[in-house]
Design a protein around this motif. Structure first.
Motif, PDB file in Angstrom:
ATOM      1  N   UNK A  42      51.171  28.972  52.972  1.00 47.20           N
ATOM      2  CA  UNK A  42      51.630  29.990  52.036  1.00 47.20           C
ATOM      3  C   UNK A  42      51.530  29.540  50.579  1.00 47.20           C
ATOM      4  N   UNK A  43      51.905  28.303  50.295  1.00 47.65           N
ATOM      5  CA  UNK A  43      51.816  27.851  48.904  1.00 47.65           C
ATOM      6  C   UNK A  43      50.365  27.735  48.451  1.00 47.65           C
ATOM      7  N   UNK A  44      49.478  27.261  49.324  1.00 41.99           N
ATOM      8  CA  UNK A  44      48.064  27.179  48.958  1.00 41.99           C
ATOM      9  C   UNK A  44      47.509  28.570  48.682  1.00 41.99           C
ATOM     10  N   UNK A  84      48.110  29.442  45.201  1.00 40.31           N
ATOM     11  CA  UNK A  84      47.591  28.571  44.159  1.00 40.31           C
ATOM     12  C   UNK A  84      48.335  27.269  43.951  1.00 40.31           C
ATOM     13  N   UNK A  85      49.183  26.872  44.882  1.00 41.80           N
ATOM     14  CA  UNK A  85      49.906  25.604  44.793  1.00 41.80           C
ATOM     15  C   UNK A  85      49.405  24.650  45.873  1.00 41.80           C
ATOM     16  N   UNK A 102      50.616  22.287  39.682  1.00 43.50           N
ATOM     17  CA  UNK A 102      51.069  23.351  40.590  1.00 43.50           C
ATOM     18  C   UNK A 102      51.099  22.793  42.006  1.00 43.50           C
ATOM     19  N   UNK A 103      52.084  21.964  42.245  1.00 38.21           N
ATOM     20  CA  UNK A 103      52.219  21.369  43.576  1.00 38.21           C
ATOM     21  C   UNK A 103      53.690  21.337  43.971  1.00 38.21           C
ATOM     22  N   UNK A 124      41.114  20.297  40.829  1.00 35.93           N
ATOM     23  CA  UNK A 124      42.219  21.249  40.673  1.00 35.93           C
ATOM     24  C   UNK A 124      43.418  20.605  39.985  1.00 35.93           C
ATOM     25  N   UNK A 125      43.615  19.307  40.237  1.00 34.88           N
ATOM     26  CA  UNK A 125      44.760  18.634  39.603  1.00 34.88           C
ATOM     27  C   UNK A 125      44.572  18.571  38.091  1.00 34.88           C
TER      28      UNK A 125
END
Length: 729
Positions: free
Chosen positions: A84-86, A89-90, A60-61, A49-50
């Motif tokens: 929530x961020x995951x 998509x973060x 996106x982190x 993903x990174x």
């Protein structure tokens, strides 16, 4: 590691097809999706993903710098950030600074080297805003502090520490406590300075402040017990400091532990004897996520401040002065009853009231007792909301006849309930107990799976989406029923309730209302033999064909087929929905989705509780209701599987995380329907009407007769059973 070219060669597809499958893009057939993932698994390919993020020009982190997640405040916030961020998509990168300046600066540099999208920090730097802005001039930054220095793209998020200091000081002063010790973070920190200022405006004399960095609290706590004169109370600005104070007292003091007041994250269940000043860190975290996502996804400006009100101390349950402490209550077996039984020791300890519960197996059993002389044995009765028009005035004493602050009690409930759970013909008779409505629950993992989404599209030329109508519901239920679709990952498309007077109409009526059908004509006469009812009943039969075709008598059994993972969807009343997650056999935690009932016409349900006309001590019953509605009891009642009507339960973040459908349910209450009183008949009974309807609906669904025959027979029996008033003849 294998490359996309290797996977394409193994799967026999193009490079572009592999790229589209891995990145969830493009119009790729089910066959090719399966080929690609089978080849990827065989070759040991893992999605990076990174690397995906970097190819898009950013990572996106979110970097989160916190003193320590041993502190419940920061652990609560980090949990929200991560979830929530995951979900959007973060990824979230946690850095533990231990409140050390050098460590924080090093970790910030490491985070920025990872090309993060934003930074959230509880900083120990005195010039935090300027330092972070200088190190990361382009990034959105959130500082968990009550400052207001305006810097572009920097947001301060916090509670009101000065108000907390004032509130705690007044609380201690009202208790007559004189010598106060305060154990807090360094006084140079802006939040600490504000807290101390607020405290000193009320208690300036004989207050001793011990401030220190977080990494010194274990050692420095012992200093609080070196004073010649002991403290009457010690105020700790977080629970880690509280735990070290308790330990230090055990080791270093010959005197009893003084009163401890601690700031704490808001939770569903707290020790009623502890003095905790609550702050809703989870809610704050959710609001931070919302603001940051708006900035990152839509380029909306980041607000300069996000300041929330403190929750403060929970109201202590008042100890009533009662001449009689025993009560008897009639109810039925349900999750709310189980929750209440678990809390009865607290009721007795906090109020002195002993509540004897009579728990009957079903609503029909309760109805039969209410209709008999046996109801006079009870002080309180929980009954179904649908019976209010028929039974409430006969059974319960009107509220205005009982001296009590009913407006104050009912102000604690959700406004969405209106008068539906309190009043009959404009007169308040009872109060909400576990008000409910219907929601649809579904397997989110199945609806989001790209293979099944593509498979569904190829079969129906429609997207696999949460159904908006019962026609859509049946189509999707058929797709997920293995006897109709051998490729279905689950055995059944849905579970169905069809066993008794309560459950069968609950499935049929939302379908009838979706069609625009009604149970009564304009005069109030029951009319079930209609085209709308026929369409609804045929739809219900189709739904039944996509279930395990078991006749269930209670909602718990209906839910077990969904909770164990064998069905894709179900429609159920939310006062039973806790069983989905709390059942020992539940296998769908983390996979659950929920939505309004298809057609948008749910039923209202659940129960009310009233003080019977035979109750000899209504003041004791009122004290019980005060306890049940208190902000100590209502959240605990709901967390244990009950369904309190109180705002304090619906607004509690721990409860929302445990039962995430409560917010959706709250939005559904205004559109929910029930309470079908009719002046057309002299002997109308909603229960009897639903009983007749249930019997014939069940026959049609089980194939004993046709839907046309069932509705005609139901109409005939209702015409024979109910007597029209003379003015309508």
């Amino acid at each position: 590691m294998p490359t996309i070219k290797d996977i394409a060669r193994e799967a026999g597809v193009s490079h572009g097809t592999v790229s589209n499958v891995i990145n969830g893009r493009g119009n790729v057939s089910v066959e090719k999706i399966q080929l690609v993932w089978q080849a990827a698994e065989k070759l040991g390919y893992k999605v990076n993903s990174k690397a995906q993020s970097l190819r898009q020009g950013q990572d996106r982190s979110i970097a989160v710098l916190l003193p320590s997640i041993e502190d419940r405040r920061w652990a609560a916030m980090y949990e929200v950030f991560q979830n929530e961020f995951i979900r959007h998509g973060y990824s979230v990168q946690l850095y533990s600074t231990r409140s050390m300046e050098t460590t924080e600066k090093e970790l910030l540099a490491a985070a920025l080297a990872e090309r993060v999208s934003a930074v959230i920090s509880r900083s120990c730097l005195l010039d935090a805003a300027a330092y972070y802005r200088a190190e990361a001039p382009e990034l959105p930054i959130v500082l968990l502090s009550r400052e207001s220095r305006a810097l572009e793209n920097v947001m301060y998020a916090a509670f009101d520490p000065e108000r907390m200091g004032t509130d705690i000081a007044w609380h201690l002063r009202r208790k007559g406590l004189r010598r106060i010790g305060i154990f807090t973070e360094p006084a140079a920190f802006p939040d600490t300075a504000l807290f101390l200022n607020g405290f000193r405006t009320v208690c300036a004399d004989e207050t001793s402040v011990l401030d220190c960095p977080n990494h010194q609290v274990d050692l420095r706590a012992f200093e609080l017990f070196e004073e010649d004169e002991p403290f009457d109370a010690i105020v700790c600005t977080d629970q880690r400091r509280e735990s070290t104070v308790r330990a230090a007292c055990a080791y270093a003091s010959r005197r009893p532990l003084p009163l401890i007041v601690s700031a704490a994250p808001r939770s569903a269940v707290t020790d009623p004897l502890a003095l905790a000043y609550e702050l809703d860190y989870k809610r704050l975290a959710h609001r931070i996520v919302k603001a940051l996502l708006a900035r990152l996804e839509t380029r909306s400006p980041l607000p300069p401040t996000l300041f929330m009100e403190n929750n403060g101390f929970r109201n202590q349950v008042p100890v009533p002065q009662l001449t009689e402490s025993n009560l008897r209550m009639l109810t039925m077996a349900s999750p709310s009853t189980t929750a209440l039984k678990r809390l009865l020791p607290h009721l007795e300890k906090s109020t002195g009231i002993h509540l004897e519960l009579t728990v009957l197996p079903s609503l029909r059993d309760v109805y039969e007792v209410i209709q008999s002389s046996g109801s006079g044995r009870y002080d309180l009765i929980r009954m179904d909301v649908a019976w209010m028009d028929e039974l409430a005035k006969k059974l319960f004493r009107p509220l205005h006849q009982i001296p009590f602050d009913w407006d104050g009690l009912l102000a604690q409930t959700l406004p969405e309930f209106g008068d539906s759970y309190t009043s009959v013909n404009g007169e308040r008779i009872c109060v909400p107990y576990d008000p409910s409505t219907q929601l649809m629950f579904y397997r989110r993992d199945l609806f989001c799976d790209p293979t099944y989404k593509r498979m569904y599209f190829e079969a129906y030329r429609r997207e696999l989406e949460v159904p908006k109508s019962f026609e859509d519901y049946n189509r999707i239920a058929g797709f997920f029923t293995r006897s109709l679709n051998p490729a279905s990952p689950v055995q059944y498309g849905t579970t169905v309730a069809i066993g008794n007077v309560v459950v069968s109409p609950s499935e049929f009526l939302p379908r009838l209302f979706e069609q625009g059908g009604k149970l009564f004509n304009t005069k109030g006469r029951i009319t079930v033999d209609t085209p709308e009812a026929l369409t609804a009943l045929k739809n219900y039969r189709e739904t039944y064909a996509c279930s395990d075709r078991t006749v269930h008598d209670i909602w718990k059994n209906v839910l077990e087929g969904f909770a164990d993972g064998s069905a894709a969807m179900t429609v159920v009343f939310i006062n039973y929905a806790s069983h989905i997650l709390n059942s020992k056999m539940s296998s769908i935690a983390g996979k659950l989705g929920f939505a309004p009932v298809p057609g948008g016409k749910p039923l209202s349900g659940g129960g009310v509780v009233g003080i019977t006309r035979s109750c000899a001590h209504p003041e004791t019953a009122c004290a019980f209701l005060s306890w049940l509605y208190s902000n100590q009891t209502a959240p605990a009642f709901t967390l244990l599987g009950g369904l309190s009507p109180c705002r304090s339960a619906y607004s509690n973040r721990d409860i929302k995380e445990r039962y995430p459908w409560l917010s959706a349910a709250r939005r559904s209450f205004p559109s929910a329907q029930r309470r079908s009183g009719s002046a057309y008949y002299s002997n109308f009974s909603e229960l009897q009407m639903e009983n007749i309807l249930a019997a014939y609906v069940q026959r049609a669904v089980l194939g004993v007769c046709t839907p046309e025959e069932a509705l005609a027979q139901a109409q005939a029996e209702m015409d024979a059973h109910f007597t029209a008033n003379s003015e309508f003849l």
